[in-house]
Write a protein that holds these residues in place. Structure first.
Motif, PDB file in Angstrom:
ATOM      1  N   ALA A 148       0.754  -1.018   0.144  1.00 58.71           N
ATOM      2  CA  ALA A 148       0.086  -0.021   0.178  1.00 58.71           C
ATOM      3  C   ALA A 148       0.887   1.194  -0.075  1.00 58.71           C
ATOM      4  O   ALA A 148       1.699   1.357   0.774  1.00 58.71           O
ATOM      5  CB  ALA A 148      -0.875   0.117   1.303  1.00 58.71           C
ATOM      6  N   ALA A 149       0.544   2.003  -0.990  1.00 53.79           N
ATOM      7  CA  ALA A 149       1.286   3.329  -1.010  1.00 53.79           C
ATOM      8  C   ALA A 149       0.339   4.221  -0.476  1.00 53.79           C
ATOM      9  O   ALA A 149      -0.790   4.406  -0.700  1.00 53.79           O
ATOM     10  CB  ALA A 149       1.984   3.660  -2.385  1.00 53.79           C
ATOM     11  N   SER A 150       0.790   5.571  -0.120  1.00 59.47           N
ATOM     12  CA  SER A 150      -0.238   6.704   0.385  1.00 59.47           C
ATOM     13  C   SER A 150       0.782   8.028   0.285  1.00 59.47           C
ATOM     14  O   SER A 150       1.867   8.157   0.320  1.00 59.47           O
ATOM     15  CB  SER A 150      -0.408   6.350   1.687  1.00 59.47           C
ATOM     16  OG  SER A 150       0.371   6.668   2.728  1.00 59.47           O
ATOM     17  N   ILE A 151      -0.235   8.708  -0.108  1.00 56.09           N
ATOM     18  CA  ILE A 151       0.195  10.416   0.071  1.00 56.09           C
ATOM     19  C   ILE A 151      -0.853  11.152   0.858  1.00 56.09           C
ATOM     20  O   ILE A 151      -2.045  10.843   0.997  1.00 56.09           O
ATOM     21  CB  ILE A 151       0.384  11.112  -1.251  1.00 56.09           C
ATOM     22  CG1 ILE A 151      -0.706  10.971  -2.051  1.00 56.09           C
ATOM     23  CG2 ILE A 151       1.452  10.524  -2.019  1.00 56.09           C
ATOM     24  CD1 ILE A 151      -0.607  11.865  -3.140  1.00 56.09           C
TER      25      ILE A 151
ATOM     26  N   TRP B 260      -5.045   2.019  11.078  1.00 55.84           N
ATOM     27  CA  TRP B 260      -5.026   2.663  12.551  1.00 55.84           C
ATOM     28  C   TRP B 260      -3.717   1.988  12.976  1.00 55.84           C
ATOM     29  O   TRP B 260      -3.304   0.795  12.815  1.00 55.84           O
ATOM     30  CB  TRP B 260      -6.082   2.623  13.050  1.00 55.84           C
ATOM     31  CG  TRP B 260      -6.628   1.082  13.389  1.00 55.84           C
ATOM     32  CD1 TRP B 260      -7.188   0.095  12.963  1.00 55.84           C
ATOM     33  CD2 TRP B 260      -6.083   0.083  14.742  1.00 55.84           C
ATOM     34  NE1 TRP B 260      -7.331  -1.112  13.531  1.00 55.84           N
ATOM     35  CE2 TRP B 260      -6.795  -1.056  14.663  1.00 55.84           C
ATOM     36  CE3 TRP B 260      -5.412   0.606  15.752  1.00 55.84           C
ATOM     37  CZ2 TRP B 260      -6.532  -2.094  15.634  1.00 55.84           C
ATOM     38  CZ3 TRP B 260      -5.307  -0.397  16.865  1.00 55.84           C
ATOM     39  CH2 TRP B 260      -5.848  -1.637  16.847  1.00 55.84           C
ATOM     40  N   GLY B 261      -3.323   2.475  14.146  1.00 55.79           N
ATOM     41  CA  GLY B 261      -2.245   2.150  14.965  1.00 55.79           C
ATOM     42  C   GLY B 261      -2.114   2.966  16.278  1.00 55.79           C
ATOM     43  O   GLY B 261      -2.431   3.925  16.237  1.00 55.79           O
ATOM     44  N   ALA B 262      -1.116   2.522  16.842  1.00 56.88           N
ATOM     45  CA  ALA B 262      -0.715   3.265  18.170  1.00 56.88           C
ATOM     46  C   ALA B 262       0.994   2.863  18.374  1.00 56.88           C
ATOM     47  O   ALA B 262       1.424   1.560  17.955  1.00 56.88           O
ATOM     48  CB  ALA B 262      -1.507   2.900  19.575  1.00 56.88           C
TER      49      ALA B 262
ATOM     50  N   VAL C 155      -4.000  -2.476   8.690  1.00 55.52           N
ATOM     51  CA  VAL C 155      -4.228  -1.936   7.350  1.00 55.52           C
ATOM     52  C   VAL C 155      -5.341  -3.000   6.912  1.00 55.52           C
ATOM     53  O   VAL C 155      -4.644  -4.046   6.576  1.00 55.52           O
ATOM     54  CB  VAL C 155      -3.042  -1.474   6.703  1.00 55.52           C
ATOM     55  CG1 VAL C 155      -3.533  -0.978   5.420  1.00 55.52           C
ATOM     56  CG2 VAL C 155      -1.974  -0.626   7.362  1.00 55.52           C
ATOM     57  N   ARG C 156      -6.238  -2.519   6.582  1.00 59.93           N
ATOM     58  CA  ARG C 156      -7.423  -3.733   6.124  1.00 59.93           C
ATOM     59  C   ARG C 156      -8.246  -3.014   4.780  1.00 59.93           C
ATOM     60  O   ARG C 156      -8.543  -1.623   4.843  1.00 59.93           O
ATOM     61  CB  ARG C 156      -8.279  -3.771   7.187  1.00 59.93           C
ATOM     62  CG  ARG C 156      -9.352  -4.919   6.783  1.00 59.93           C
ATOM     63  CD  ARG C 156     -10.041  -5.308   7.652  1.00 59.93           C
ATOM     64  NE  ARG C 156     -11.655  -5.835   7.457  1.00 59.93           N
ATOM     65  CZ  ARG C 156     -12.469  -6.500   8.050  1.00 59.93           C
ATOM     66  NH1 ARG C 156     -11.950  -6.621   9.274  1.00 59.93           N
ATOM     67  NH2 ARG C 156     -13.324  -7.010   7.622  1.00 59.93           N
TER      68      ARG C 156
ATOM     69  N   VAL D 135      -9.116  -8.309   3.654  1.00 59.02           N
ATOM     70  CA  VAL D 135      -7.974  -8.536   3.497  1.00 59.02           C
ATOM     71  C   VAL D 135      -7.303  -7.752   4.345  1.00 59.02           C
ATOM     72  O   VAL D 135      -7.212  -6.407   4.364  1.00 59.02           O
ATOM     73  CB  VAL D 135      -7.359  -8.547   2.173  1.00 59.02           C
ATOM     74  CG1 VAL D 135      -6.047  -8.811   1.992  1.00 59.02           C
ATOM     75  CG2 VAL D 135      -8.125  -9.396   1.003  1.00 59.02           C
ATOM     76  N   THR D 136      -6.532  -8.300   5.256  1.00 60.11           N
ATOM     77  CA  THR D 136      -5.464  -7.618   6.076  1.00 60.11           C
ATOM     78  C   THR D 136      -4.359  -7.403   5.255  1.00 60.11           C
ATOM     79  O   THR D 136      -3.554  -8.234   5.264  1.00 60.11           O
ATOM     80  CB  THR D 136      -5.495  -8.241   7.477  1.00 60.11           C
ATOM     81  OG1 THR D 136      -6.754  -8.290   8.248  1.00 60.11           O
ATOM     82  CG2 THR D 136      -4.486  -7.397   8.473  1.00 60.11           C
ATOM     83  N   VAL D 137      -3.874  -6.102   5.114  1.00 59.04           N
ATOM     84  CA  VAL D 137      -2.685  -5.645   4.337  1.00 59.04           C
ATOM     85  C   VAL D 137      -1.515  -6.120   5.183  1.00 59.04           C
ATOM     86  O   VAL D 137      -0.522  -6.550   4.920  1.00 59.04           O
ATOM     87  CB  VAL D 137      -2.691  -4.417   3.706  1.00 59.04           C
ATOM     88  CG1 VAL D 137      -1.667  -4.048   2.978  1.00 59.04           C
ATOM     89  CG2 VAL D 137      -3.881  -4.278   2.805  1.00 59.04           C
TER      90      VAL D 137
END
Length: 183
Positions: free
Chosen positions: A59-62, A137-139, A159-160, A169-171
């Motif tokens: 997964a790529a993001s900006i 999401w995360g911590a 990441v899902r 699908v859980t990435v």
């Protein structure tokens, strides 16, 4: 191949005319993530790539976040609201999504130990291609080795992607260790 993609993304980030603010790299046995971020006025622009070799997903993001920092008594609090555009290849399906959300960090007593978290969610209306929903999401628990310059941390991330074909699908999911260097 994934290593070359990560190196290309980092090189692209360093070649821009805007100077960088931070580089965040984290990993576990199955995944690696690199995020390059730069501050512009009161906003943060970031670009990242997450690769999971166990599932051959990426997964790529900006993203763009409005940022703020507040010192309340002895506690330092940082926060941001904004969004991320995701492009992902999960379970041999392509997903394009616009996730809205934010992040926060707090350092009690302005000390070296901090807690942070983030959440981005893209419902069906802003998820395209083979995707139906996407979220990240995360911590993490952080330790500032050098105040506002170098952090090490332990974190948890999930990441899902929910796909049009009914698959969820859980990435990536699990614990990771990382470093964040601000310059």
């Amino acid at each position: 191949m994934r290593f070359r993609i990560i190196l290309a993304a980092l090189a692209a980030g360093f070649s821009s005319a805007v100077s960088a603010d931070s580089l965040d790299i984290n990993l576990n046995d199955d995944s690696i993530q690199a995020i390059y971020a730069t501050n512009w006025r009161t906003a943060e622009f970031n670009a990242g790539l997450l690769s999971n070799s166990d599932q051959n997903d990426w997964a790529a993001s900006i993203g763009l976040l409005a940022l703020g920092e507040q010192q309340t008594g002895e506690t330092r609090i940082e926060g941001g609201l904004g969004g991320k555009i995701y492009l992902a290849d999960v379970a041999n399906q392509d997903v394009l999504a616009l996730g809205l959300g934010g992040q926060f960090r707090t350092f009690p007593n302005n000390g070296p130990i901090g807690l942070s978290g983030f959440l981005y969610y893209a419902p069906d209306i802003v998820t395209a291609m083979d995707g139906e929903k996407f979220w990240e999401w995360g911590a993490r628990a952080e330790f500032e080795v050098v105040k506002k310059t170098a952090n090490i941390y332990l974190g948890y991330r999930k990441v899902r992607a929910d796909l049009d074909n009914g698959q969820n699908v859980t990435v990536d999911s699990g614990l990771h260790a990382g470093i964040k260097i601000t310059f």
